[in-house]
Design an enzyme around this catalytic site. Structure first.
Site, short mmCIF file in Angstrom:
data_model
loop_
_atom_site.label_atom_id
_atom_site.label_comp_id
_atom_site.label_asym_id
_atom_site.label_seq_id
_atom_site.Cartn_x
_atom_site.Cartn_y
_atom_site.Cartn_z
N ASP A 57 0.82 -1.21 0.00
CA ASP A 57 0.00 0.00 0.00
C ASP A 57 0.86 1.27 0.00
OD1 ASP A 57 0.93 -0.37 2.58
OD2 ASP A 57 -1.04 -0.59 3.50
N ASN B 292 -8.15 -1.66 13.92
CA ASN B 292 -9.54 -1.87 13.48
C ASN B 292 -9.65 -3.10 12.56
OD1 ASN B 292 -8.28 -0.98 11.20
ND2 ASN B 292 -9.69 0.70 10.77
N HIS C 121 -7.77 -3.68 9.81
CA HIS C 121 -7.40 -3.53 8.40
C HIS C 121 -6.14 -4.32 8.07
CE1 HIS C 121 -4.99 0.45 9.24
NE2 HIS C 121 -4.16 -0.55 9.14
N GLU D 223 -9.78 -1.29 4.69
CA GLU D 223 -10.41 -0.87 5.94
C GLU D 223 -11.72 -1.63 6.15
OE1 GLU D 223 -8.90 0.95 8.00
OE2 GLU D 223 -8.09 2.82 7.18
C1 F6R Z 1 1.20 -0.81 6.04
C2 F6R Z 1 0.09 -1.73 6.24
C3 F6R Z 1 -0.83 -1.53 7.40
C4 F6R Z 1 -0.08 -1.75 8.71
C5 F6R Z 1 -1.00 -1.57 9.91
C6 F6R Z 1 -0.27 -1.70 11.22
O1 F6R Z 1 1.92 -1.16 4.89
O2 F6R Z 1 -0.11 -2.61 5.46
O3 F6R Z 1 -1.92 -2.42 7.29
O4 F6R Z 1 0.45 -3.05 8.72
O5 F6R Z 1 -1.61 -0.32 9.85
O6 F6R Z 1 0.63 -0.65 11.34
P1 F6R Z 1 1.76 -0.66 12.48
O7 F6R Z 1 2.68 -1.77 12.14
O8 F6R Z 1 2.43 0.68 12.37
O9 F6R Z 1 1.05 -0.89 13.76
#
Ligand code: F6R
Length: 252
Positions: free
Chosen positions: A76, A147, A149, A154
């Site tokens: 992403d 949440n 995702h 999302e």
């Molecule tokens: C980012 C991604 C997101 C993160 C998620 C957790 O490339 O794919 O889904 O893995 O938001 O983020 P952290 O690791 O910062 O808690």
């Protein structure tokens, strides 16, 4: 949709978990490369994989792995954002991983947060097509949002969603805002691999560390598949392993 079992591995903390997971990831990659010329892999950004990246760099220095035949597809990227922006996932991956290993630049396939609005659809379609043409992702590594995702899929995302532009939820924006110095510059949208793209990978690993992830990990493992928790879609896949520490696993 079938609710299949998610395998779990629990480590004392994120450091030990990252170290052990990095070694097993290298073994997985080398096994794929034993059977075919390229290994297609996708790894997330964010806080969760930072130790994993360090460990992978160490293993590369010790010659346990070469990234020459790895084809990387990123999960992403914020939209809009320049790839040179220090907050972009492009910048992050270059700084934390690509600049330290032997992956050829041509093997790095990034979603482009800088692309003209009119070209987003064709960009996402050619990203998907390239993965398909090369035989599909061999290994997908994920993090998880509080949440539920995965990537920027999302809550509300559909199981058959493909790579596309999405709105970032208010919940995720509130967490991301801690990382942006200038709050006016936080992108409200992102490009993300779709749930279907993720599920088409041969093997999936999801990493989660710390107490802040325990509630969502508990819900993901215990709930039936629901679009309200996109990570539950992983139960539709045959080979998913959650890599956890004793804090994130405390509610499973
Ligand atoms: C980012 C991604 C997101 C993160 C998620 C957790 O490339 O794919 O889904 O893995 O938001 O983020 P952290 O690791 O910062 O808690």
């Amino acid at each position: 949709m079938v609710n299949k079992k998610i395998k779990t591995k629990v480590y004392p903390n994120s450091k030990s978990g990252s170290k052990i997971f990095a070694k097993s990831l290298v073994n997985e990659i080398n096994e794929v490369l034993f059977k075919k010329k390229y290994c297609l892999i996708s790894i997330p950004t964010g806080n969760t994989p930072t130790d994993l990246y360090k460990e992978l760099i160490e293993l590369y220095k010790k010659k346990k792995i070469s990234f020459k035949n790895i084809l990387f597809f990123n999960l992403d990227e914020f939209y809009p954002i320049s790839k040179d922006d220090i907050q972009s996932y492009n910048y992050y991956l270059n700084e934390k991983l690509f600049n330290h290993i032997d992956i050829p630049k041509k093997n790095i396939n990034m979603l482009n947060g800088d692309i003209n609005e009119n070209n987003i659809n064709s960009h996402c379609i050619s990203f998907e097509d390239k993965i398909k043409r090369l035989g599909g992702l061999d290994i997908q590594v994920l993090g998880i949002g509080q949440n539920g995702h995965i990537g920027f899929n999302e809550p509300g995302s559909l199981i058959d969603s493909k790579t596309r532009k999405v709105n970032i939820s208010d919940h995720s924006l509130s967490i991301i805002s801690n990382e942006f110095n200038n709050k006016n510059e936080i992108p409200k949208e992102a490009l993300t691999m779709g749930v279907d793209t993720i599920l088409s990978s041969n093997k999936i690993f999801l990493l989660a560390w710390g107490k802040t992830k325990s509630t969502i990990i508990g819900k993901t493992i215990k709930n039936k598949i629901t679009k309200n928790i996109p990570a539950t879609y992983l139960k539709n896949h045959n080979d998913v392993t959650f890599i956890l520490d004793k804090y994130s696993s405390s509610k499973i």
